[in-house]
Design a protein around this motif. Structure first.
Motif, short mmCIF file in Angstrom:
data_model
loop_
_atom_site.label_atom_id
_atom_site.label_comp_id
_atom_site.label_asym_id
_atom_site.label_seq_id
_atom_site.Cartn_x
_atom_site.Cartn_y
_atom_site.Cartn_z
N TYR A 123 -6.25 -6.69 0.55
CA TYR A 123 -6.88 -7.59 -0.43
C TYR A 123 -6.00 -8.80 -0.76
O TYR A 123 -6.49 -9.94 -0.77
N CYS A 124 -4.72 -8.57 -1.01
CA CYS A 124 -3.82 -9.70 -1.31
C CYS A 124 -3.16 -10.23 -0.04
O CYS A 124 -2.87 -11.43 0.06
N ASP A 182 0.36 -3.97 9.76
CA ASP A 182 -0.52 -3.16 8.90
C ASP A 182 -0.92 -1.92 9.71
O ASP A 182 -1.19 -2.02 10.90
N ASN A 183 -0.95 -0.78 9.05
CA ASN A 183 -1.38 0.44 9.77
C ASN A 183 -2.86 0.73 9.54
O ASN A 183 -3.34 1.78 9.93
N ARG A 208 -2.14 1.29 -3.04
CA ARG A 208 -2.07 0.54 -4.29
C ARG A 208 -3.01 1.00 -5.42
O ARG A 208 -3.12 0.32 -6.43
N ASN A 211 4.55 7.30 1.17
CA ASN A 211 4.16 6.07 1.85
C ASN A 211 4.87 4.85 1.24
O ASN A 211 5.47 4.05 1.95
N TYR A 271 1.72 6.28 -8.77
CA TYR A 271 1.74 4.93 -8.21
C TYR A 271 2.82 4.09 -8.89
O TYR A 271 3.64 3.46 -8.22
N LYS A 327 6.63 2.19 -7.76
CA LYS A 327 7.05 0.81 -7.97
C LYS A 327 8.44 0.77 -8.64
O LYS A 327 9.24 -0.13 -8.37
N VAL A 341 -5.34 -7.78 -10.05
CA VAL A 341 -5.82 -9.02 -9.44
C VAL A 341 -7.35 -9.09 -9.54
O VAL A 341 -8.03 -8.07 -9.43
N1 LIG Z 1 -4.64 -5.45 -6.13
C1 LIG Z 1 -4.05 -5.44 -7.32
O1 LIG Z 1 -4.69 -5.60 -8.38
C2 LIG Z 1 -2.57 -5.24 -7.42
C3 LIG Z 1 -1.97 -5.28 -8.70
C4 LIG Z 1 -0.59 -5.09 -8.80
C5 LIG Z 1 0.17 -4.86 -7.66
N2 LIG Z 1 -0.45 -4.81 -6.44
C6 LIG Z 1 0.38 -4.54 -5.26
O2 LIG Z 1 0.17 -5.54 -4.28
C7 LIG Z 1 0.25 -4.96 -2.97
C8 LIG Z 1 -1.01 -5.31 -2.20
O3 LIG Z 1 -2.14 -4.79 -2.90
P1 LIG Z 1 -3.60 -4.95 -2.32
O4 LIG Z 1 -4.53 -4.97 -3.46
O5 LIG Z 1 -3.62 -6.03 -1.32
O6 LIG Z 1 -3.76 -3.55 -1.59
P2 LIG Z 1 -4.60 -3.18 -0.26
O7 LIG Z 1 -4.71 -1.70 -0.24
O8 LIG Z 1 -5.85 -3.97 -0.19
O9 LIG Z 1 -3.62 -3.67 0.89
C9 LIG Z 1 -2.47 -2.96 1.27
C10 LIG Z 1 -2.40 -3.02 2.78
O10 LIG Z 1 -1.22 -2.32 3.19
C11 LIG Z 1 -1.52 -1.48 4.28
N3 LIG Z 1 -0.56 -0.37 4.25
C12 LIG Z 1 -0.45 0.61 3.31
N4 LIG Z 1 0.53 1.47 3.65
C13 LIG Z 1 1.06 1.01 4.81
C14 LIG Z 1 2.08 1.49 5.67
N5 LIG Z 1 2.75 2.64 5.42
N6 LIG Z 1 2.37 0.79 6.79
C15 LIG Z 1 1.69 -0.36 7.09
N7 LIG Z 1 0.70 -0.85 6.32
C16 LIG Z 1 0.39 -0.16 5.19
C17 LIG Z 1 -2.97 -1.06 4.06
O11 LIG Z 1 -3.63 -0.68 5.26
C18 LIG Z 1 -3.59 -2.32 3.45
O12 LIG Z 1 -4.17 -3.15 4.42
C19 LIG Z 1 0.46 -3.47 -3.18
O13 LIG Z 1 1.82 -3.16 -3.10
C20 LIG Z 1 -0.02 -3.25 -4.60
O14 LIG Z 1 0.61 -2.13 -5.19
C21 LIG Z 1 -1.79 -4.99 -6.30
#
Ligand SMILES: NC(=O)c1ccc[n+]([C@@H]2O[C@H](COP(=O)([O-])OP(=O)(O)OC[C@H]3O[C@@H](n4cnc5c(N)ncnc54)[C@H](O)[C@@H]3O)[C@@H](O)[C@H]2O)c1
Length: 393
Positions: A11-12, A31-32, A101, A119, A190, A194, A220
């Motif tokens: 997503y981000c 990305d996995n 996340r 993870n 979770y 962090k 977000v």
């Molecule tokens: N989305 C939010 O509101 C939010 C808020 C605060 C913090 N965050 C942090 O921002 C980061 C990104 O969040 P997001 O919303 O994009 O999450 P998301 O789940 O959409 O994206 C995370 C990506 O990481 C990949 N991934 C996970 N574990 C992996 C591994 N072991 N090896 C390789 N790839 C891996 C997943 O396949 C996924 O595509 C995360 O660390 C999350 O904790 C997100």
């Protein structure tokens, strides 16, 4: 700059990869694809249909974007492959989004919780270790969470990472002022990851000179960016289910479908939030201002505003003329809290925070309405109220 974007299918991560590619950086996505797998396993999908990662990257080149490299590596399980890629690509910066996340997912059952811990923690350690072993001086930008400080009312503004303290010495005298890490208070597995990640960054910064920034991000909202709008195959995901949907996006879709806005508990909780456009601006700001080798970890409270859940719910309910529905709160945290956090760095990056104004909320409802046919209404609210299930706000 050569930039490795771990979690670049997420997503981000996906809009970040596109933004940085547009700015002329050489991007390598790792990305996995575990997020897509988890979605399939749970039977939950993004509201906005998303292309495969390969198709997304092809679409980007077809509209004139620079080539983006793609590697399917599990950074928590395959340290060797990650280190080999670091040797080959020689990143100057690594933006680490690659974690599980969702708070609710991390508390769904013991195996999901342990998966999240393994993870997230091992992924971060493997990355830091890979940089040390391969002698790669890359700036690590890690995505943390503002929720790492817990949800008590502290009665003061949470500083960016470090607080000033004076300890009492052995003779009972007040010692000199010092800066220490502000205490963590993780309330979910979770958030525990962090906090552990931060200590990992601090250790590798201190012991190995790794340059690191920890972006303590709020929940977000939004989804589209100028880059993802350029082709339907570049579309970003928009989650609305109780496991992965973040609060503002969930409320927007509920409003778009004329369904009640679901508030957990009293709604008197305050949460920090940030719009996707501001996330990208902050990441760019962090990339442009790396710490020096030997510096402590730079901590950024990556938030645009702190809002009460009731205020958000009232806005979306009023704009769409729907009811507000209170569901039992499944979280083990105070029914109400006041959160105040310093976001000086965000302002220093030149970000003009995007707020959930009437106009922006209306636009988001309109956006969600465009995809209403793809909504699975069985995913709007939690099916059962498990005591371990917590909302993703
Ligand atoms: N989305 C939010 O509101 C939010 C808020 C605060 C913090 N965050 C942090 O921002 C980061 C990104 O969040 P997001 O919303 O994009 O999450 P998301 O789940 O959409 O994206 C995370 C990506 O990481 C990949 N991934 C996970 N574990 C992996 C591994 N072991 N090896 C390789 N790839 C891996 C997943 O396949 C996924 O595509 C995360 O660390 C999350 O904790 C997100």
């Amino acid at each position: 700059m050569r930039v490795m974007v771990i979690g670049g299918d997420g997503y981000c991560g996906w809009p970040t990869a596109l933004r940085l590619s547009r700015r002329g950086h050489d991007i390598c996505i790792v990305d996995n694809l575990s997020r897509r797998r988890i979605g399939r396993d749970l039977g939950i999908e993004s509201l906005v249909p998303i292309a495969t990662l390969s198709d997304r990257i092809t679409a980007w080149s077809e509209i004139g974007g620079a080539p983006i490299k793609q590697y399917e590596i599990d950074i928590a399980e395959n340290a060797e492959a990650l280190a080999d890629l670091v040797t080959q690509f020689r990143p100057e910066a690594v933006i680490h989004f690659g974690e599980q996340r969702s708070v609710p997912y991390s508390m769904m059952d013991p195996s999901a919780g342990l998966f999240t811990v393994r993870n997230n923690m091992m992924g971060t350690i493997n990355l830091l270790e890979a940089l040390v072993r391969t002698k790669t001086d890359a700036h690590v930008i890690h995505l943390g969470s503002i929720g790492v400080y817990g949800y008590e009312t502290l009665g003061y503004e949470i500083p960016e990472g470090y607080q000033r303290v004076r300890n009492v010495d052995a003779n009972g005298n007040l010692g000199p002022e010092q800066e220490t890490l502000h205490p963590f208070n993780p309330l979910s597995k979770y958030h525990l990851t962090k906090a552990l990640d931060h200590l990992g960054l601090a250790y590798y910064a201190e012991q190995h000179g790794i340059r690191a920034t920890d972006l303590c991000q709020g929940a977000v909202w939004g989804a589209e960016t100028p880059e993802t709008r350029r082709d339907p195959r570049l579309a970003n995901r928009f989650d609305y289910d109780p496991i992965y949907g973040t609060v503002v996006n969930r409320f927007a879709l509920q409003a778009a479908l004329d369904k009640p806005i679901s508030v957990y508990g009293t709604g008197e909780q305050t949460r920090a939030i940030i719009h996707m456009d501001d996330v990208l601006d902050c990441v760019e700001g962090a990339l442009a201002a790396p710490p020096e080798r030997g510096d402590r970890v730079r901590v950024v409270n990556q938030i645009a505003e702190c809002v009460s859940i009731n205020a958000l719910a009232s806005l979306f309910a009023e704009l769409s003329g729907v009811e507000i529905m209170h569901l039992p709160t499944p979280r083990s945290e105070p029914d109400e809290n006041e959160l105040i956090a310093n976001n000086q760095s965000v302002l220093e990056f030149g970000v003009e925070p995007t707020l959930v104004s009437r106009e922006n909320a209306t636009d988001l409802i309109e956006f969600a309405r465009r995809f209403a046919d793809f909504a699975d209404e069985t995913q709007l609210y939690p099916v059962t109220q498990s005591p371990d299930l917590v909302p993703a706000s």
